[in-house]
Design an enzyme around this catalytic site. Structure first.
Site, PDB file in Angstrom:
ATOM      1  N   CYS A   1      45.079  31.898  35.602  1.00  0.00           N
ATOM      2  CA  CYS A   1      43.749  32.540  35.601  1.00  0.00           C
ATOM      3  C   CYS A   1      42.616  31.526  35.631  1.00  0.00           C
ATOM      4  O   CYS A   1      41.477  31.871  35.958  1.00  0.00           O
ATOM      5  CB  CYS A   1      43.588  33.445  34.398  1.00  0.00           C
ATOM      6  SG  CYS A   1      44.839  34.710  34.341  1.00  0.00           S
TER       7      CYS A   1
ATOM      8  N   HIS B   1      35.896  34.820  33.836  1.00  0.00           N
ATOM      9  CA  HIS B   1      37.196  35.380  34.219  1.00  0.00           C
ATOM     10  C   HIS B   1      37.294  36.776  33.610  1.00  0.00           C
ATOM     11  O   HIS B   1      36.956  36.984  32.440  1.00  0.00           O
ATOM     12  CB  HIS B   1      38.327  34.491  33.701  1.00  0.00           C
ATOM     13  CG  HIS B   1      39.674  35.112  33.850  1.00  0.00           C
ATOM     14  ND1 HIS B   1      40.085  35.715  35.014  1.00  0.00           N
ATOM     15  CD2 HIS B   1      40.705  35.244  32.965  1.00  0.00           C
ATOM     16  CE1 HIS B   1      41.311  36.181  34.845  1.00  0.00           C
ATOM     17  NE2 HIS B   1      41.713  35.910  33.618  1.00  0.00           N
TER      18      HIS B   1
ATOM     19  N   ASN C   1      42.578  42.497  35.623  1.00  0.00           N
ATOM     20  CA  ASN C   1      42.656  41.038  35.607  1.00  0.00           C
ATOM     21  C   ASN C   1      43.330  40.574  36.900  1.00  0.00           C
ATOM     22  O   ASN C   1      44.529  40.791  37.087  1.00  0.00           O
ATOM     23  CB  ASN C   1      43.463  40.593  34.377  1.00  0.00           C
ATOM     24  CG  ASN C   1      43.630  39.084  34.292  1.00  0.00           C
ATOM     25  OD1 ASN C   1      43.322  38.369  35.240  1.00  0.00           O
ATOM     26  ND2 ASN C   1      44.118  38.618  33.154  1.00  0.00           N
TER      27      ASN C   1
END
Ligand code: ACO
Length: 318
Positions: free
Chosen positions: A114, A245, A275
């Site tokens: 990520c 993020h 996500n």
């Protein structure tokens, strides 16, 4: 002094939308649980025949178009992904082929889960500062739906697919002021896909200790947003937009609070995208550039943490 600046953005989301109500039929969960714990309402899911490179291509075409550049003036392609099309060649090489770039430019992938986009932007910044590249295509793209265990309610509700891209060029003024990167491999087993090419394991799917990840994410994001401002001429109050993020609304809210930023100054797409790992920041950035919230000259902060753990932040003038 040479700086790196973003001159074009683009993004792509697969057509298929999976709302929380669909997950209610697959595992024992509820829309209320998912929204209250994560902020997620829906996510996009790639077709079986739609790859990370396919999605990255669509995002890259839009970013190149927005930049006004000729694609053959790009001298470096960095593709941040943890779900590459193939073991090799790199997704960046595949993308170079699909874009029809014929100038033999440098191309490689970055694997920082990520945090991949933040890592890739920092690498791009250093290529520009050392003069090794002048025009860089940075892509974050993921097909997380293909490494999610759709019977595991603790993870399958969290993730989505998509891609985002930026074109970065050398310029005389900032641009990127600073970037900070970190990793701590001793936490590897808290968030992982525990099998791979050289160490075949018993599960090809994401495994996560959610509450441990949550605690580490909040603490490390609070620290890194201070660290990236240090040594720059900027203060917290100069930040126009936090583009974080998009893992979890509660982690984002805690980071915004640490920066004394109201939520109106945070670009939040987690409710619509879930996500999307390395794709989440460039996706959120492109949404806010195209809807007119992010304007030229404004100060942006990116921050991300992912498996590894790997994490970092970037501060720049758009
Ligand atoms: N639906 C309903 N109940 C659920 C679900 C679900 N989808 N998932 C877990 N539960 C249950 C658990 O089984 C547990 O039940 P129990 O108390 O009977 O044992 C209960 O809910 C609480 O579980 P926790 O894991 O403690 O819930 P928590 O409040 O920590 O929220 C969450 C879980 C949302 C995963 C949170 O920990 C989180 O967001 N962590 C960070 C995850 C993350 O952001 N990961 C990615 C970051 S890095 C990257 O992007 C790759």
């Amino acid at each position: 002094m040479v700086y790196a600046g973003i001159i074009g953005t683009g993004s792509y989301l697969p057509e298929r939308i999976m709302p929380n109500s669909e997950l209610e039929k697959m595992v024992e969960t509820s829309d209320e649980w998912i929204q209250s714990r994560t902020g997620i309402k829906q996510r996009h899911i790639a077709r079986d025949d739609e790859s990370t490179c396919d999605m990255g291509l669509q995002a890259a075409l839009k970013a190149i178009d927005a930049s006004g550049m000729d694609k053959n003036d790009i001298d470096l392609i960095i593709f941040a992904t943890t779900t590459p099309d193939q073991t090799f060649p790199s997704t960046a090489c595949l993308l170079q082929r699909e874009l029809g770039i014929t100038n033999n430019c440098i191309a490689f992938d970055v694997q920082a889960v990520c945090a991949g986009f933040v890592y890739a932007i920092s690498i791009a910044n250093n290529f520009i500062k050392t003069g090794m590249a002048k025009s860089i295509l940075v892509v974050g793209g993921e097909s997380l739906s293909k490494i999610v265990d759709w019977t595991d309610r603790s993870t399958c509700v969290l993730f989505g697919d998509g891609a985002g891209a930026v074109v970065i060029t050398a310029q005389d003024n900032p641009g990127i002021y600073n970037s900070v990167l970190h990793a701590n491999g001793s936490h590897a087993n808290l968030l992982e896909v525990p099998s791979g090419i050289s160490r075949p394991g018993n599960s090809p799917f994401i495994k996560m200790s959610g509450s441990d990840v949550f605690k580490f994410a909040v603490t490390s994001m609070e620290a890194v947003v201070d660290e990236v401002l240090t040594g720059t001429e900027l203060n917290q109050s100069d930040i126009d937009w936090l583009v974080p993020h998009q893992a979890n609304k509660r982690i984002i809210t805690a980071t915004a609070k640490k920066l004394s930023l109201p939520l109106e100054k945070v670009i939040m797409t987690v409710q619509d995208h879930g996500n999307t790992s390395a794709a989440s920041i460039p996706l959120a950035l492109d949404v806010a550039v195209r809807d007119g919230r992010i304007q030229r000259g404004q100060i942006l902060m990116f921050e991300a943490i992912g498996g590894g753990f790997a994490w970092g932040a970037v501060i720049l003038r758009y």
